[in-house]
Design a protein around this motif. Structure first.
Motif: not given
Length: 443
Positions: A12-21
């Motif tokens: 199971f994958l755990f991560g964090a997210a962002t966005a370019a702008y």
């Protein structure tokens, strides 16, 4: 009892997210202007008229930021590539500095054993294309597919997953009907065309990616739990209508090749001519589905306003800094509903879940125990949905960093990492340390 890392499968994958702008700093590296730059420069749209010119300066500081993921024991990073950074005019001349940047960024992820999960569009329509009509223009799907090809030729051999578009409801309805996101329109005809053209761009992008041999393709859709504001039958009907025009607006075309009756009631007369011909490409099979979930909203009937004749009402549950009602049970309900109604056994990923919170500076770090509780409660909801049969393969917290929060400027903080927007100093919060300790507790 709170769930532990051992309650989830080893893969199971755990991560964090962002966005370019929101993090890169769009004034760096030859990026072109976007409709968010224009929207932010228009009085009254964004708090203090703030924009993403500097943001978190991830463009120069990405190595430091990726180290937080590596050191924290995360498996994967969800990032987006900016259309206007790759093609400053949206078409034509490629910005080689932009492609080089994404080359470095992906390589830096792989060097840290992080799986790169790419989103192709996270709301930064190039201004030159916005001037031509943006998501209302009939050719926008082809413009998008050409951008998809350019960036994929450069980094497609190294990304693990690709999502075409992030939160199509925000791109189309929030931006063209409600007017709270760029381009800031309040026009049902504009919204109907944007809804359909976003779906068409997803389909055209999928087609181009398949032609290029890419695998692990999907889309990221945002959802909300919906309840009526009272037991009045009119409020119950209003909540059902909101569910249809929010949670089903995109899923019905994507998985069943048609719009719901509720969507057609409002948007149908304004859809572009020949829209039915696009449905086969729109509903082509995907490899996974991305789920963004944050809150519960309550609705009541309001016959003083045109379709959809409803209004949001405040509920009694605790709320985030955004004023969003916290309801973890809504996530387990949502995932089970998606499994039963649309996706079946198709893998799903929680691509965004998180809370804005005005954390306290404790001297050594930023105290945000409320955020850690929010994460734990929603992880428990994910686990419950898996017990109930939903095929969930990963969870991404939104967001890794405090960032530019669109119309809220830099006021609302979602990050595991505190960012001082004057000095750009990064400081891990309590939630970061708690989550990383949780991730490491596998024995």
């Amino acid at each position: 009892m709170p769930v532990t890392r051992k309650d989830f499968p080893k893969d199971f994958l755990f991560g964090a997210a962002t966005a370019a702008y929101q993090i890169e700093g769009h004034s760096f590296g030859g990026a072109g202007s976007t409709h968010w730059d224009t929207y932010a420069a228009t009085p009254g749209n964004v708090i203090r008229a703030e924009d993403g010119a500097i943001a978190c300066d991830h463009y120069h500081r990405y190595e430091e930021d990726l180290d937080f993921l590596k050191d924290g024991g995360f498996d994967t990073y969800r990032f987006s590539t900016s259309w206007a950074r790759v093609l400053p005019e949206g078409r034509g001349q490629v910005n080689e500095a932009g492609l080089d940047y994404y080359d470095r960024l992906v390589d830096a992820m792989l060097a840290r054993d992080l799986k790169p999960n790419q989103t192709l569009y996270h709301w930064e329509m190039p201004s030159a294309l916005a001037d031509l009509g943006g998501w209302e223009h009939p050719d926008v799907a082809d413009w998008f597919a050409d951008y998809v090809e350019v960036i994929t030729k450069r980094i497609g051999d190294r990304v693990s997953k690709i999502a075409t578009i992030n939160e199509p409801w925000c791109v189309s309805v929030l931006g063209h009907f409600i007017g709270r996101h760029a381009p800031g329109k309040v026009d049902v005809r504009s919204a109907a065309r944007a809804v359909h053209h976003v779906l068409k761009a997803h389909g055209r992008g999928m087609t181009r990616l398949r032609e290029m041999g890419q695998k692990d393709l999907g889309i990221v859709v945002n959802y909300e739990a919906v309840k009526p504001g009272s037991d009045d039958p009119r409020d119950v009907a209003a909540a059902n209508r909101q569910h249809a025009i929010m949670n089903q607006l995109f899923m019905h075309p994507l998985f069943k090749g048609e719009y719901t009756a509720d969507a057609m009631e409002g948007y149908g007369p304004h859809l572009p001519k020949g829209w039915q011909d696009d449905m086969a490409e729109i509903s082509q099979p995907m490899d996974w589905h991305g789920v963004n979930y944050y809150m519960l909203n309550r609705f009541a009937h309001d016959d003083t306003i045109p379709w959809p004749s409803l209004k949001q009402v405040e509920g009694p549950l605790p709320k985030t800094q955004m004023g969003w009602e916290i309801y973890p049970d809504g996530l387990s309900w949502l995932l089970t509903w998606l499994k039963d109604e649309y996706v079946g056994d198709l893998p799903m990923f929680i691509t965004e879940n998180g809370m804005a919170w005005p954390e306290a500076d404790t001297g050594s770090n930023f105290g945000d125990t409320e955020r850690w509780k929010y994460i734990q409660d929603h992880l428990a909801a994910v686990r419950q949905s898996m017990i109930d049969g939903a095929n969930i393969e990963g969870f991404y917290y939104w967001s890794l960093l405090d960032n530019y929060e669109w119309a809220f400027g830099y006021e609302k903080r979602f990050g595991l990492i505190h960012v001082d927007f004057d000095s750009l100093k990064r400081t891990p919060k309590h939630s970061y340390y708690a989550l990383t300790e949780w991730l490491r507790a596998t024995d």
